[in-house]
Design a protein around this motif. Sequence first.
Motif, PDB file in Angstrom:
ATOM      1  N   LYS A 134       0.860  -1.189   0.000  1.00 20.83           N
ATOM      2  CA  LYS A 134       0.000   0.000   0.000  1.00 20.83           C
ATOM      3  C   LYS A 134       0.889   1.228   0.000  1.00 20.83           C
ATOM      4  O   LYS A 134       1.856   1.302   0.750  1.00 20.83           O
ATOM      5  CB  LYS A 134      -0.916   0.013   1.217  1.00 20.83           C
ATOM      6  CG  LYS A 134      -1.798   1.260   1.298  1.00 20.83           C
ATOM      7  CD  LYS A 134      -2.802   1.197   2.435  1.00 20.83           C
ATOM      8  CE  LYS A 134      -2.195   1.691   3.707  1.00 20.83           C
ATOM      9  NZ  LYS A 134      -3.141   1.830   4.815  1.00 20.83           N
ATOM     10  N   LYS A 137      -1.668   8.622  -0.732  1.00 18.66           N
ATOM     11  CA  LYS A 137      -1.681   9.981  -0.199  1.00 18.66           C
ATOM     12  C   LYS A 137      -2.970  10.158   0.585  1.00 18.66           C
ATOM     13  O   LYS A 137      -4.013   9.651   0.200  1.00 18.66           O
ATOM     14  CB  LYS A 137      -1.641  10.963  -1.369  1.00 18.66           C
ATOM     15  CG  LYS A 137      -1.668  12.410  -0.980  1.00 18.66           C
ATOM     16  CD  LYS A 137      -1.606  13.257  -2.243  1.00 18.66           C
ATOM     17  CE  LYS A 137      -1.814  14.715  -1.954  1.00 18.66           C
ATOM     18  NZ  LYS A 137      -1.757  15.516  -3.173  1.00 18.66           N
ATOM     19  N   ASP A 140      -4.798  13.949   7.383  1.00 18.10           N
ATOM     20  CA  ASP A 140      -5.209  13.728   8.759  1.00 18.10           C
ATOM     21  C   ASP A 140      -5.136  15.068   9.468  1.00 18.10           C
ATOM     22  O   ASP A 140      -4.069  15.690   9.521  1.00 18.10           O
ATOM     23  CB  ASP A 140      -4.311  12.695   9.442  1.00 18.10           C
ATOM     24  CG  ASP A 140      -4.805  12.321  10.825  1.00 18.10           C
ATOM     25  OD1 ASP A 140      -6.025  12.430  11.073  1.00 18.10           O
ATOM     26  OD2 ASP A 140      -3.978  11.926  11.664  1.00 18.10           O
ATOM     27  N   GLU A 145      -0.380  13.705   4.050  1.00 15.51           N
ATOM     28  CA  GLU A 145       0.571  12.677   4.447  1.00 15.51           C
ATOM     29  C   GLU A 145       0.571  11.523   3.451  1.00 15.51           C
ATOM     30  O   GLU A 145      -0.328  11.416   2.620  1.00 15.51           O
ATOM     31  CB  GLU A 145       0.248  12.166   5.853  1.00 15.51           C
ATOM     32  CG  GLU A 145      -1.126  11.529   5.962  1.00 15.51           C
ATOM     33  CD  GLU A 145      -1.525  11.187   7.392  1.00 15.51           C
ATOM     34  OE1 GLU A 145      -1.005  11.823   8.341  1.00 15.51           O
ATOM     35  OE2 GLU A 145      -2.353  10.285   7.560  1.00 15.51           O
ATOM     36  N   TYR A 146       1.613  10.683   3.544  1.00 16.65           N
ATOM     37  CA  TYR A 146       1.719   9.474   2.743  1.00 16.65           C
ATOM     38  C   TYR A 146       1.715   8.288   3.685  1.00 16.65           C
ATOM     39  O   TYR A 146       2.420   8.289   4.695  1.00 16.65           O
ATOM     40  CB  TYR A 146       3.013   9.452   1.927  1.00 16.65           C
ATOM     41  CG  TYR A 146       3.123  10.569   0.926  1.00 16.65           C
ATOM     42  CD1 TYR A 146       2.204  10.718  -0.100  1.00 16.65           C
ATOM     43  CD2 TYR A 146       4.170  11.475   1.006  1.00 16.65           C
ATOM     44  CE1 TYR A 146       2.323  11.748  -1.028  1.00 16.65           C
ATOM     45  CE2 TYR A 146       4.299  12.507   0.087  1.00 16.65           C
ATOM     46  CZ  TYR A 146       3.369  12.632  -0.928  1.00 16.65           C
ATOM     47  OH  TYR A 146       3.494  13.653  -1.840  1.00 16.65           O
ATOM     48  N   GLU A 147       0.925   7.276   3.339  1.00 16.24           N
ATOM     49  CA  GLU A 147       0.887   6.042   4.114  1.00 16.24           C
ATOM     50  C   GLU A 147       1.500   4.930   3.274  1.00 16.24           C
ATOM     51  O   GLU A 147       1.079   4.698   2.142  1.00 16.24           O
ATOM     52  CB  GLU A 147      -0.555   5.686   4.474  1.00 16.24           C
ATOM     53  CG  GLU A 147      -1.222   6.702   5.371  1.00 16.24           C
ATOM     54  CD  GLU A 147      -2.688   6.393   5.621  1.00 16.24           C
ATOM     55  OE1 GLU A 147      -3.110   5.240   5.403  1.00 16.24           O
ATOM     56  OE2 GLU A 147      -3.395   7.324   6.026  1.00 16.24           O
ATOM     57  N   GLU A 149       2.725   0.792   3.397  1.00 17.16           N
ATOM     58  CA  GLU A 149       2.667  -0.488   4.101  1.00 17.16           C
ATOM     59  C   GLU A 149       3.534  -1.488   3.345  1.00 17.16           C
ATOM     60  O   GLU A 149       3.385  -1.662   2.130  1.00 17.16           O
ATOM     61  CB  GLU A 149       1.225  -0.990   4.181  1.00 17.16           C
ATOM     62  CG  GLU A 149       1.062  -2.279   4.937  1.00 17.16           C
ATOM     63  CD  GLU A 149      -0.395  -2.701   5.051  1.00 17.16           C
ATOM     64  OE1 GLU A 149      -0.644  -3.919   4.941  1.00 17.16           O
ATOM     65  OE2 GLU A 149      -1.272  -1.834   5.240  1.00 17.16           O
ATOM     66  N   ASP A 158       4.264  -0.467   8.858  1.00 18.97           N
ATOM     67  CA  ASP A 158       3.432   0.675   8.464  1.00 18.97           C
ATOM     68  C   ASP A 158       4.161   1.972   8.764  1.00 18.97           C
ATOM     69  O   ASP A 158       4.710   2.141   9.858  1.00 18.97           O
ATOM     70  CB  ASP A 158       2.099   0.657   9.221  1.00 18.97           C
ATOM     71  CG  ASP A 158       1.222  -0.507   8.813  1.00 18.97           C
ATOM     72  OD1 ASP A 158       0.926  -0.613   7.620  1.00 18.97           O
ATOM     73  OD2 ASP A 158       0.835  -1.304   9.697  1.00 18.97           O
ATOM     74  N   THR A 160       3.895   6.374   8.207  1.00 17.01           N
ATOM     75  CA  THR A 160       3.161   7.569   7.798  1.00 17.01           C
ATOM     76  C   THR A 160       4.160   8.718   7.782  1.00 17.01           C
ATOM     77  O   THR A 160       4.858   8.965   8.769  1.00 17.01           O
ATOM     78  CB  THR A 160       2.012   7.892   8.774  1.00 17.01           C
ATOM     79  OG1 THR A 160       1.160   6.746   8.873  1.00 17.01           O
ATOM     80  CG2 THR A 160       1.202   9.083   8.287  1.00 17.01           C
ATOM     81  N   TYR A 161       4.241   9.404   6.630  1.00 20.68           N
ATOM     82  CA  TYR A 161       5.180  10.519   6.443  1.00 20.68           C
ATOM     83  C   TYR A 161       4.415  11.809   6.193  1.00 20.68           C
ATOM     84  O   TYR A 161       3.413  11.819   5.485  1.00 20.68           O
ATOM     85  CB  TYR A 161       6.078  10.263   5.225  1.00 20.68           C
ATOM     86  CG  TYR A 161       7.028   9.113   5.400  1.00 20.68           C
ATOM     87  CD1 TYR A 161       8.278   9.307   5.977  1.00 20.68           C
ATOM     88  CD2 TYR A 161       6.680   7.834   4.985  1.00 20.68           C
ATOM     89  CE1 TYR A 161       9.168   8.243   6.127  1.00 20.68           C
ATOM     90  CE2 TYR A 161       7.556   6.774   5.141  1.00 20.68           C
ATOM     91  CZ  TYR A 161       8.791   6.987   5.717  1.00 20.68           C
ATOM     92  OH  TYR A 161       9.663   5.924   5.875  1.00 20.68           O
ATOM     93  N   GLU A 170       4.521   8.499  12.002  1.00 20.32           N
ATOM     94  CA  GLU A 170       4.208   7.296  12.749  1.00 20.32           C
ATOM     95  C   GLU A 170       4.807   6.094  12.049  1.00 20.32           C
ATOM     96  O   GLU A 170       4.878   6.054  10.818  1.00 20.32           O
ATOM     97  CB  GLU A 170       2.682   7.144  12.818  1.00 20.32           C
ATOM     98  CG  GLU A 170       2.187   6.020  13.656  1.00 20.32           C
ATOM     99  CD  GLU A 170       0.654   5.979  13.707  1.00 20.32           C
ATOM    100  OE1 GLU A 170       0.141   4.886  13.948  1.00 20.32           O
ATOM    101  OE2 GLU A 170       0.013   7.016  13.518  1.00 20.32           O
ATOM    102  N   LYS A 171       5.266   5.106  12.829  1.00 19.02           N
ATOM    103  CA  LYS A 171       5.682   3.838  12.236  1.00 19.02           C
ATOM    104  C   LYS A 171       5.384   2.730  13.220  1.00 19.02           C
ATOM    105  O   LYS A 171       5.397   2.935  14.440  1.00 19.02           O
ATOM    106  CB  LYS A 171       7.154   3.863  11.825  1.00 19.02           C
ATOM    107  CG  LYS A 171       8.165   3.897  12.921  1.00 19.02           C
ATOM    108  CD  LYS A 171       9.577   3.877  12.331  1.00 19.02           C
ATOM    109  CE  LYS A 171      10.630   3.940  13.413  1.00 19.02           C
ATOM    110  NZ  LYS A 171      11.977   3.855  12.856  1.00 19.02           N
TER     111      LYS A 171
END
Length: 177
Positions: A134, A137, A140, A145-147, A149, A158, A160-161, A170-171
Amino acid sequence: MKKVLKVTAVLAMAAVVIMGLAACGTEKTEEITKDQAVQIALNQVQGAGTSDVIRSDKTVSDGNVVYDITIIYDGSEYDFEISASDGSILEQDSDKVAAVTAAEAGSTGKFSLDDAKAAALAEVEGATASDIVKAKKGYDDGVREYEIEIHYNGLEHDFTYNAISGEIIEKSVELLD
């Protein structure tokens, strides 16, 4: 003669009831379109326009087909869940969002989705682009952000940038099911 009239009347009423029930069973309602759902949400946010809609997805929630609509307007994020069958608003909430500069709002950022993929792969030693399951874009609280996976070696990674700065928001790592 009276008996024949009563039987005829009862049969006629039964036929009317059966035809009415049959009509109810075959009646098909048309779903509203995504554009109609967006307009229903926009009608709730005075002054917002279609350019303020950042998400409009058709999903299933609690067994019902719904449209999830997100609007960012005038410093707030508005989230709607709208029934696809009749256009009713099932859920609605709003939150204040972090201030975004005009440059950030209009920019796709110097940090691209491809940059996010490369950064995530650098975090998972041995993983390759084919392990990315995954990459999308999103937004939140008004932050782009970009997610990413990655499934590798029995683990789900996982990330999140922040799409503007490239900072990891987050990671997490967990075992694949």
